[in-house]
Motif scaffolding. Sequence first.
Motif, PDB file in Angstrom:
ATOM      1  N   PHE A 149       0.852  -1.197   0.000  1.00  0.00           N
ATOM      2  CA  PHE A 149       0.000   0.000   0.000  1.00  0.00           C
ATOM      3  C   PHE A 149       0.892   1.253   0.000  1.00  0.00           C
ATOM      4  O   PHE A 149       1.046   1.917   1.021  1.00  0.00           O
ATOM      5  CB  PHE A 149      -0.921  -0.004   1.227  1.00  0.00           C
ATOM      6  N   PRO A 150       1.480   1.558  -1.147  1.00  0.00           N
ATOM      7  CA  PRO A 150       2.431   2.677  -1.202  1.00  0.00           C
ATOM      8  C   PRO A 150       1.785   4.055  -1.102  1.00  0.00           C
ATOM      9  O   PRO A 150       2.466   5.036  -0.817  1.00  0.00           O
ATOM     10  CB  PRO A 150       3.092   2.500  -2.573  1.00  0.00           C
ATOM     11  N   ARG A 151       0.458   4.155  -1.331  1.00  0.00           N
ATOM     12  CA  ARG A 151      -0.204   5.462  -1.334  1.00  0.00           C
ATOM     13  C   ARG A 151      -1.450   5.452  -0.451  1.00  0.00           C
ATOM     14  O   ARG A 151      -2.101   4.415  -0.282  1.00  0.00           O
ATOM     15  CB  ARG A 151      -0.612   5.849  -2.763  1.00  0.00           C
ATOM     16  N   TRP A 152      -1.759   6.605   0.070  1.00  0.00           N
ATOM     17  CA  TRP A 152      -2.993   6.785   0.821  1.00  0.00           C
ATOM     18  C   TRP A 152      -4.173   6.816  -0.140  1.00  0.00           C
ATOM     19  O   TRP A 152      -4.003   7.099  -1.320  1.00  0.00           O
ATOM     20  CB  TRP A 152      -2.947   8.090   1.622  1.00  0.00           C
ATOM     21  N   PRO A 153      -5.384   6.521   0.327  1.00  0.00           N
ATOM     22  CA  PRO A 153      -6.555   6.642  -0.552  1.00  0.00           C
ATOM     23  C   PRO A 153      -6.641   8.030  -1.171  1.00  0.00           C
ATOM     24  O   PRO A 153      -6.240   9.028  -0.558  1.00  0.00           O
ATOM     25  CB  PRO A 153      -7.730   6.390   0.410  1.00  0.00           C
ATOM     26  N   ASP A 154      -7.150   8.090  -2.381  1.00  0.00           N
ATOM     27  CA  ASP A 154      -7.216   9.342  -3.136  1.00  0.00           C
ATOM     28  C   ASP A 154      -8.417  10.171  -2.682  1.00  0.00           C
ATOM     29  O   ASP A 154      -9.420  10.310  -3.395  1.00  0.00           O
ATOM     30  CB  ASP A 154      -7.307   9.028  -4.634  1.00  0.00           C
ATOM     31  N   VAL A 155      -8.302  10.696  -1.468  1.00  0.00           N
ATOM     32  CA  VAL A 155      -9.349  11.545  -0.888  1.00  0.00           C
ATOM     33  C   VAL A 155      -8.650  12.700  -0.170  1.00  0.00           C
ATOM     34  O   VAL A 155      -7.418  12.742  -0.077  1.00  0.00           O
ATOM     35  CB  VAL A 155     -10.241  10.769   0.111  1.00  0.00           C
ATOM     36  N   ALA A 156      -9.441  13.622   0.337  1.00  0.00           N
ATOM     37  CA  ALA A 156      -8.878  14.730   1.111  1.00  0.00           C
ATOM     38  C   ALA A 156      -8.138  14.196   2.329  1.00  0.00           C
ATOM     39  O   ALA A 156      -8.629  13.305   3.031  1.00  0.00           O
ATOM     40  CB  ALA A 156      -9.991  15.679   1.545  1.00  0.00           C
ATOM     41  N   THR A 157      -6.942  14.702   2.567  1.00  0.00           N
ATOM     42  CA  THR A 157      -6.149  14.280   3.720  1.00  0.00           C
ATOM     43  C   THR A 157      -5.655  15.504   4.489  1.00  0.00           C
ATOM     44  O   THR A 157      -5.590  16.612   3.956  1.00  0.00           O
ATOM     45  CB  THR A 157      -4.932  13.436   3.297  1.00  0.00           C
ATOM     46  N   SER A 158      -5.313  15.280   5.741  1.00  0.00           N
ATOM     47  CA  SER A 158      -4.717  16.331   6.561  1.00  0.00           C
ATOM     48  C   SER A 158      -3.744  15.681   7.527  1.00  0.00           C
ATOM     49  O   SER A 158      -3.841  14.480   7.818  1.00  0.00           O
ATOM     50  CB  SER A 158      -5.797  17.121   7.318  1.00  0.00           C
ATOM     51  N   LEU A 159      -2.805  16.444   8.036  1.00  0.00           N
ATOM     52  CA  LEU A 159      -1.767  15.931   8.934  1.00  0.00           C
ATOM     53  C   LEU A 159      -1.834  16.690  10.252  1.00  0.00           C
ATOM     54  O   LEU A 159      -1.910  17.924  10.263  1.00  0.00           O
ATOM     55  CB  LEU A 159      -0.390  16.090   8.289  1.00  0.00           C
ATOM     56  N   HIS A 160      -1.797  15.940  11.363  1.00  0.00           N
ATOM     57  CA  HIS A 160      -1.961  16.550  12.680  1.00  0.00           C
ATOM     58  C   HIS A 160      -0.958  15.950  13.670  1.00  0.00           C
ATOM     59  O   HIS A 160      -0.478  14.836  13.480  1.00  0.00           O
ATOM     60  CB  HIS A 160      -3.385  16.325  13.197  1.00  0.00           C
ATOM     61  N   ASP A 161      -0.697  16.674  14.751  1.00  0.00           N
ATOM     62  CA  ASP A 161       0.177  16.181  15.812  1.00  0.00           C
ATOM     63  C   ASP A 161      -0.594  15.410  16.868  1.00  0.00           C
ATOM     64  O   ASP A 161      -0.006  14.754  17.721  1.00  0.00           O
ATOM     65  CB  ASP A 161       0.916  17.344  16.481  1.00  0.00           C
ATOM     66  N   SER A 162      -1.923  15.486  16.830  1.00  0.00           N
ATOM     67  CA  SER A 162      -2.761  14.813  17.816  1.00  0.00           C
ATOM     68  C   SER A 162      -4.156  14.614  17.237  1.00  0.00           C
ATOM     69  O   SER A 162      -4.630  15.430  16.425  1.00  0.00           O
ATOM     70  CB  SER A 162      -2.849  15.642  19.104  1.00  0.00           C
ATOM     71  N   ALA A 163      -4.818  13.551  17.682  1.00  0.00           N
ATOM     72  CA  ALA A 163      -6.216  13.344  17.297  1.00  0.00           C
ATOM     73  C   ALA A 163      -7.122  14.361  17.974  1.00  0.00           C
ATOM     74  O   ALA A 163      -8.297  14.490  17.612  1.00  0.00           O
ATOM     75  CB  ALA A 163      -6.655  11.932  17.665  1.00  0.00           C
ATOM     76  N   ASN A 164      -6.593  15.078  18.969  1.00  0.00           N
ATOM     77  CA  ASN A 164      -7.352  16.119  19.662  1.00  0.00           C
ATOM     78  C   ASN A 164      -7.030  17.510  19.134  1.00  0.00           C
ATOM     79  O   ASN A 164      -7.373  18.517  19.772  1.00  0.00           O
ATOM     80  CB  ASN A 164      -7.057  16.049  21.165  1.00  0.00           C
TER      81      ASN A 164
END
Length: 259
Positions: free
Chosen positions: A70-85
């Motif tokens: 699975f070399p790539r993430w699904p082709d949808v909107a993504t975001s990157l965060h330091d915490s789930a909160n």
Amino acid sequence: MKVIAIVGDEPIQRALAAKIHDVVRLTHVARVRIKPSGRRRLIRSAISLTLARGFRRAWAGLYRHYDQQFPRWPDVATSLHDSANDEELIAAIEREQPDLVVVSGTDLLTKRTLERFATKVMNLHTGISPYIRGGPNCTNWALALGEFDLIGNTVLWIDPGIDSGAIIASERTPLTGRETLTELHLKVIEHGQDLYRRAVEAFVAERRLPSVPQRSIAAGRLFYTREWNGAAMIRAIFNHRFRYEPFTPRPEINLVQFD
């Protein structure tokens, strides 16, 4: 049906997101990058040079496997965060109002975060709740305990506790008792992702899912990452090398099943 995934930013979670995306098109994938403190990294590094070497090799093998598959993430909107909160992530959930949030491999969601999500939140625990909960890895804790019939996975409705929410499904991972450490972890992860996929599929199909309080099953045990020390590693290594073999599941271990 609107489903959002909040997962750790690593190959194993990338595979999970892809498998869930095959069941229902994800609206958004929020990737959470957890960074251990400098002191914790130093301690882990020192331990990994000795006792944890076998565990590190197994985990590195898993990362290579999922990087290739699975070399790539699904082709949808993504975001990157330091915490789930993260406040930005919480605001996005409030704005998008999903029918379901699926979580795996992140830090602990707080009560405030869950209240603001105001929707169903599902989680995958690598271990059989309530009998064995916590971290850093309950497969390794089952090895350390010599309780091989507790190697498996649980899908649950998430609450502010540690792997303590009401259970949707729990299953033992099918094993031969002859797996190498890498093979063992790979089977557990593959089984857990399949169980999670089936639970999400049932939710999307609007089938009635179980919601069994863990206290109605057993008191259980909670393990903390700080307890995963040299003595625990030695027990896990010894039990896997000298005691791990085909085993008979104990009848007193109660599992939750869904159709």
